[in-house]
Design a protein around this motif. Structure first.
Motif, short mmCIF file in Angstrom:
data_model
loop_
_atom_site.label_atom_id
_atom_site.label_comp_id
_atom_site.label_asym_id
_atom_site.label_seq_id
_atom_site.Cartn_x
_atom_site.Cartn_y
_atom_site.Cartn_z
N GLU A 528 -100.23 95.85 49.04
CA GLU A 528 -101.05 94.70 48.67
C GLU A 528 -100.99 93.64 49.77
OE1 GLU A 528 -99.44 96.62 44.95
OE2 GLU A 528 -98.58 95.85 46.84
N TYR A 529 -102.16 93.14 50.16
CA TYR A 529 -102.31 92.04 51.11
C TYR A 529 -101.88 92.40 52.53
CZ TYR A 529 -102.48 89.94 46.53
OH TYR A 529 -102.79 89.67 45.22
N LYS A 530 -101.83 93.69 52.82
CA LYS A 530 -101.56 94.14 54.18
C LYS A 530 -102.87 94.46 54.87
CE LYS A 530 -99.10 97.65 56.88
NZ LYS A 530 -98.23 98.86 56.82
N LEU A 531 -103.07 93.90 56.06
CA LEU A 531 -104.32 94.12 56.79
C LEU A 531 -104.25 95.41 57.59
CD1 LEU A 531 -104.74 91.17 55.95
CD2 LEU A 531 -105.67 90.72 58.23
N PHE A 532 -105.34 96.17 57.54
CA PHE A 532 -105.49 97.39 58.34
C PHE A 532 -106.72 97.23 59.23
CE2 PHE A 532 -103.07 98.69 54.64
CZ PHE A 532 -102.09 99.51 55.18
N TRP A 533 -106.54 96.50 60.31
CA TRP A 533 -107.65 96.22 61.21
C TRP A 533 -107.54 97.08 62.45
CZ3 TRP A 533 -109.29 90.40 61.68
CH2 TRP A 533 -109.57 89.90 60.41
N PRO A 534 -108.68 97.38 63.09
CA PRO A 534 -108.64 98.08 64.37
C PRO A 534 -107.84 97.29 65.40
CG PRO A 534 -110.87 97.98 63.51
CD PRO A 534 -110.05 97.07 62.66
N GLU A 535 -107.28 97.99 66.34
CA GLU A 535 -106.50 97.30 67.36
C GLU A 535 -107.38 96.47 68.28
OE1 GLU A 535 -104.12 100.06 69.49
OE2 GLU A 535 -102.95 100.70 67.74
N GLN A 536 -108.58 96.94 68.51
CA GLN A 536 -109.48 96.23 69.41
C GLN A 536 -110.56 95.49 68.65
OE1 GLN A 536 -108.85 96.09 72.72
NE2 GLN A 536 -107.04 97.36 72.30
N ARG A 545 -122.29 86.12 71.37
CA ARG A 545 -123.64 86.27 71.93
C ARG A 545 -124.65 85.39 71.22
NH1 ARG A 545 -126.68 92.08 73.04
NH2 ARG A 545 -128.69 91.21 73.70
N PHE A 546 -124.45 85.20 69.90
CA PHE A 546 -125.38 84.37 69.12
C PHE A 546 -124.80 83.01 68.78
CE2 PHE A 546 -126.81 88.70 68.45
CZ PHE A 546 -128.18 88.59 68.46
N GLY A 547 -123.59 82.72 69.26
CA GLY A 547 -122.98 81.43 68.95
C GLY A 547 -122.64 81.30 67.47
N ALA A 548 -122.28 82.40 66.84
CA ALA A 548 -121.99 82.36 65.41
C ALA A 548 -120.62 81.74 65.15
CB ALA A 548 -122.02 83.78 64.84
N LYS A 549 -120.52 81.03 64.05
CA LYS A 549 -119.23 80.52 63.60
C LYS A 549 -118.50 81.62 62.83
CE LYS A 549 -120.68 75.69 63.22
NZ LYS A 549 -120.84 74.52 62.32
N ILE A 550 -117.22 81.74 63.08
CA ILE A 550 -116.41 82.74 62.39
C ILE A 550 -115.54 82.03 61.36
CG2 ILE A 550 -114.66 84.54 62.61
CD1 ILE A 550 -115.64 85.00 65.45
N VAL A 551 -115.66 82.43 60.10
CA VAL A 551 -114.88 81.83 59.02
C VAL A 551 -113.88 82.87 58.51
CG1 VAL A 551 -114.93 80.74 56.74
CG2 VAL A 551 -116.81 80.34 58.35
N PRO A 552 -112.60 82.75 58.91
CA PRO A 552 -111.59 83.66 58.36
C PRO A 552 -111.22 83.23 56.93
CG PRO A 552 -110.58 82.10 59.88
CD PRO A 552 -112.05 81.81 59.88
N PHE A 553 -110.99 84.20 56.07
CA PHE A 553 -110.61 83.84 54.70
C PHE A 553 -109.67 84.87 54.11
CE2 PHE A 553 -114.12 86.72 53.96
CZ PHE A 553 -113.80 87.39 52.78
N GLY A 554 -108.88 84.41 53.15
CA GLY A 554 -107.99 85.29 52.43
C GLY A 554 -108.33 85.27 50.96
N LEU A 645 -107.38 88.30 67.52
CA LEU A 645 -106.05 88.19 66.94
C LEU A 645 -105.86 86.85 66.24
CD1 LEU A 645 -103.89 89.83 69.77
CD2 LEU A 645 -104.62 90.84 67.60
N GLN A 646 -106.52 85.82 66.74
CA GLN A 646 -106.46 84.51 66.08
C GLN A 646 -107.12 84.58 64.70
OE1 GLN A 646 -108.41 81.33 68.21
NE2 GLN A 646 -107.98 79.80 66.61
N VAL A 647 -108.27 85.26 64.62
CA VAL A 647 -108.94 85.41 63.34
C VAL A 647 -108.05 86.19 62.37
CG1 VAL A 647 -110.93 86.41 62.16
CG2 VAL A 647 -111.24 85.31 64.37
N LYS A 648 -107.47 87.27 62.85
CA LYS A 648 -106.59 88.07 61.99
C LYS A 648 -105.40 87.25 61.51
CE LYS A 648 -103.98 92.42 61.91
NZ LYS A 648 -103.55 93.61 62.69
N SER A 649 -104.81 86.48 62.40
CA SER A 649 -103.68 85.63 62.03
C SER A 649 -104.08 84.60 60.98
CB SER A 649 -103.13 84.94 63.29
OG SER A 649 -102.08 84.05 62.95
N GLU A 650 -105.29 84.05 61.12
CA GLU A 650 -105.77 83.06 60.14
C GLU A 650 -105.96 83.69 58.77
OE1 GLU A 650 -106.85 79.51 60.03
OE2 GLU A 650 -105.11 79.79 61.35
N VAL A 651 -106.47 84.91 58.72
CA VAL A 651 -106.64 85.59 57.45
C VAL A 651 -105.27 85.80 56.79
CG1 VAL A 651 -107.38 87.73 56.33
CG2 VAL A 651 -108.79 86.72 58.13
N GLU A 652 -104.31 86.23 57.56
CA GLU A 652 -102.95 86.42 57.03
C GLU A 652 -102.34 85.12 56.55
OE1 GLU A 652 -101.52 90.35 59.55
OE2 GLU A 652 -101.34 88.36 60.47
#
Length: 691
Positions: A528-536, A545-554, A645-652
């Motif tokens: 539970e609550y363990k992330l399984f994300w690709p390494e890259q 490319r589109f200047g999108a905002k990224i919203v990390p969430f848990g 990795l910053q996004v992943k860290s924020e989700v955690e």
């Protein structure tokens, strides 16, 4: 382009202008047709029609299990159909079949480059089978309806030539757009016949209860009954049509064979008509006995004609079949045709009768959206061909998961630009493109309150990137039917793929992405609550490319609903379950087949879950991360990996924060929430922990 002439058809429903461009039907007089394709603009829906549809939807939801109410809805649709049909028949102007275009929506305009939709009538021949859908269809299609006058005796093969000529003419005029053939019963046979003649033309068939199953149906038994009835009885065809319900007609014919006077038998059955299906139409008001006999005989030949040419059909096909069809064995026929036609999907409506399109609970445009069958070019584009759900459609979908939303009682936190954490969704960016990146809870249950709350509170449609198996299958088998995901497609879900992410960003959409995918949603015990994300990184450079905002969430709360007791590691040890898992995995479309490790193409399985007394769901949206102006910088792999990795860290971090804070929630359990609402009202918002 100026009009060459104008006319006003006597039926008030049809305000029309003559075509300056006829559909290449020199021998077929056209009437009630539009002058040109209308210029693109926003269509304003007729208020009375919309209010009536809302009332019908309200009745459908309120009386979901009431057969009587569903029957009333069908009759209401028939009432509108009959009223307009009588006026149309009185002014049909001659015996020849012809095309007309209903222009209720003339004050507005349809979607740019809308495809042509040819509506092919059922046994009635009037051409108003889609009358309840004209408003919504007219916003995305150029609609032509085929009208066959009452006195017409054009054989089926000649009707095929009429439609075939129109199809070829319109294809030559717009070769890059599909042509839709929508037919019910007889019209479905007509559509199949035309498709068999034109395997190289891009056709989309939408067939409701096709009459290819005519042989052995109740309709086949109706012809000898009509011929046997004496003239004084024959005008009351409303009664005769009701005899087609169930075994009643068979009983009449059985008695005829035994020598019992048919008049006496029929009169006895007439006394008990109230027991027959109220969903059957009253076609007798517009079809005299001679015409009905002709149509039934034509239906028999149409069924044989279409059936013999099924192998030549290459068109994309959607079959809609009713479970309560008293005239034809429609569901069995739909299943049979699905196996025979190469590009065919099936949707079942278990409680519906034969005349599906006249039922107020059926919305053809919503069905087309849910099946991803709307396209304006050779292939469906999940970006440009997407039609956002109407408010009614979205509310119905959200209300269908109302019980789960109530049980989850979601708490949502968001982060303002200055870093302040607030309750609610004020920190969600209003303007796109925005990419929401988060953690997939067990079975992906967190997406239900997530999408509905963001839509209802912020009027933002969150378009989810979903596993391709929700849209297509490598083979048929035991996976849930694709129709199970129709609601997700109506709400904008698309197959996860870089090209689709590109299209959504180019449209400034709000996009929902779970990098952990199925591996997180079907995690093992203790994960539970363990992330399984690709390494890259898979999304950073596209967002930049589109200047999108990224919203990390848990999101947390899955362990408050159930506990995994048998996971993949347990099931795969048992030969039977190991075999079933392999079959399910082979059915699903492959994803990340070039990757390795935990995030490679996942084994499809269903863990055994022990339910718990429901807890509560919690969501925490972190501070939006800007990519605007960083396009060149994030082309560098190292820089993009840093942001990834910053996004992943924020989700955690969001998950860890929620796991701690939920311990402070006095209303975490459903019991305490019910007690609070019993005291303060069940519409009141249940409090949570203090920030």
């Amino acid at each position: 382009m100026a009009a060459t002439g104008a006319c006003f058809f006597s039926a008030p429903l049809f305000h029309c202008q003559l075509l300056s461009r006829k559909p290449n039907l020199d021998q077929i007089p056209c009437f009630a047709v539009s002058i040109d394709r209308v210029s693109p603009a926003v269509v304003t829906e007729n208020q009375n029609h919309r209010e009536k549809r809302e009332r019908q939807i309200h009745v459908a939801n309120k009386n979901e299990n009431s057969w009587e109410e569903k029957a009333k809805q069908r009759l209401n649709g028939w009432k509108e159909y009959l009223e307009q049909s009588k006026e149309l028949i009185e002014s049909d102007g001659g015996p020849a079949p012809r095309w007309f275009s209903p222009l209720e929506w003339e004050c507005g305009s349809r979607l740019e480059n809308s495809p042509l939709l040819l509506s092919l009538p059922g046994i009635d021949g009037v051409g108003l089978g889609l009358i309840l859908h004209h408003q919504k269809l007219g916003r995305i299609f150029d609609i032509w309806c085929l009208h066959i006058p009452v006195a017409d005796r054009t054989p089926f093969t000649e009707l095929v030539k009429i439609v075939d000529k129109t199809v070829k003419s319109e294809y030559e005029r717009s070769p890059n757009r599909p042509i839709y053939l929508v037919g019910e019963s007889l019209g479905a046979c007509l559509a199949l016949a035309v498709a068999a003649l034109n395997p190289d033309i891009d056709l989309v068939l939408i067939l409701a209860n096709p009459a290819t199953s005519f042989k052995g149906s109740n309709l086949e038994l109706l012809t000898p009954l009509l011929e046997a009835l004496p003239e004084p009885f024959s005008p009351d065809l409303a009664d005769i049509l009701r005899l087609t319900a169930g075994n009643s007609l068979r009983m009449v014919l059985h008695n005829v064979v035994k020598g019992l006077p048919i008049r006496n038998t029929a009169e006895e059955l007439v006394k008990d008509f109230a027991t027959f299906s109220l969903s059957l139409p009253v076609l007798a008001d517009i079809l005299p006995k001679e015409t009905l006999l002709w149509k039934l005989k034509m239906l028999k030949s149409a069924s044989a004609y279409a059936h013999s040419r099924l192998s030549a059909i290459k068109a994309q096909t959607l079959i809609l079949c009713s479970g309560n069809d008293q005239l034809l064995p429609s569901q069995q026929e739909g299943e049979r045709l699905q196996k025979l036609l190469p590009k065919c999907e099936l949707r079942k409506f278990d409680d519906s009768g034969h005349f599906l399109f006249l039922e107020g609970s059926i919305d053809l445009v919503t069905i087309i959206k849910g099946t991803s069958y709307y396209r304006r070019s050779k292939y469906h584009d999940y970006g440009s061909d997407f039609i956002p759900p109407t408010l009614d459609e979205a509310k119905q979908i959200i209300e269908s998961s109302g019980l789960f939303d109530f049980v989850a009682s979601a708490v949502m936190l968001s982060t303002l630009e200055d870093g302040t954490v607030v309750k609610g969704l004020a920190g969600i960016p209003s303007e796109g493109p925005v990419l929401f990146v988060g953690y997939h809870m067990l079975l992906g249950l967190e997406k239900i309150p997530l999408v509905s709350r963001i839509f209802l509170e912020r009027n933002i449609l969150l378009r989810g990137m979903a596993h391709p198996m929700m849209f297509m299958r490598s083979k048929k088998g035991n996976l849930p039917d694709i129709s199970s995901y129709d609601k997700l497609r109506v709400m904008g879900a698309v197959p996860v793929a870089p090209t689709n992410l590109f299209k959504l960003f180019s449209l400034n959409s709000h996009v929902l992405l779970y990098p952990g995918g199925m591996r997180e949603a079907l995690h093992r015990k203790g994960e539970e609550y363990k992330l399984f994300w690709p390494e890259q990184s898979e999304f950073v450079r596209m967002a930049a490319r589109f200047g999108a905002k990224i919203v990390p969430f848990g999101a947390v709360g899955e362990d408050d609903l159930g506990q995994v007791v048998f996971d993949y590691n347990d099931l795969v040890k048992i030969p039977y379950f190991r075999s079933e898992i392999e079959k399910l995995t082979n059915e699903a479309t492959q994803l990340r087949s070039d990757a390795g490790g935990e995030i490679a193409n996942q084994q499809v399985h269903m863990p055994v879950i022990l339910p718990k007394v429901p807890g509560r769901f919690y969501y925490y949206f972190g501070k939006p991360l800007e990519t605007k102006g960083r396009k060149q910088e994030l082309r560098d792999k190292e820089k993009s990996q840093e942001l990834y990795l910053q996004v992943k860290s924020e989700v955690e971090r969001c998950i860890a924060y929620l796991k701690v804070k939920r311990e402070e929630d006095p209303y975490r359990s459903i019991g305490s929430r019910l007690l609070y609402q019993a005291t303060h009202g069940f519409q009141s918002e249940v409090p949570t922990f203090e920030l």
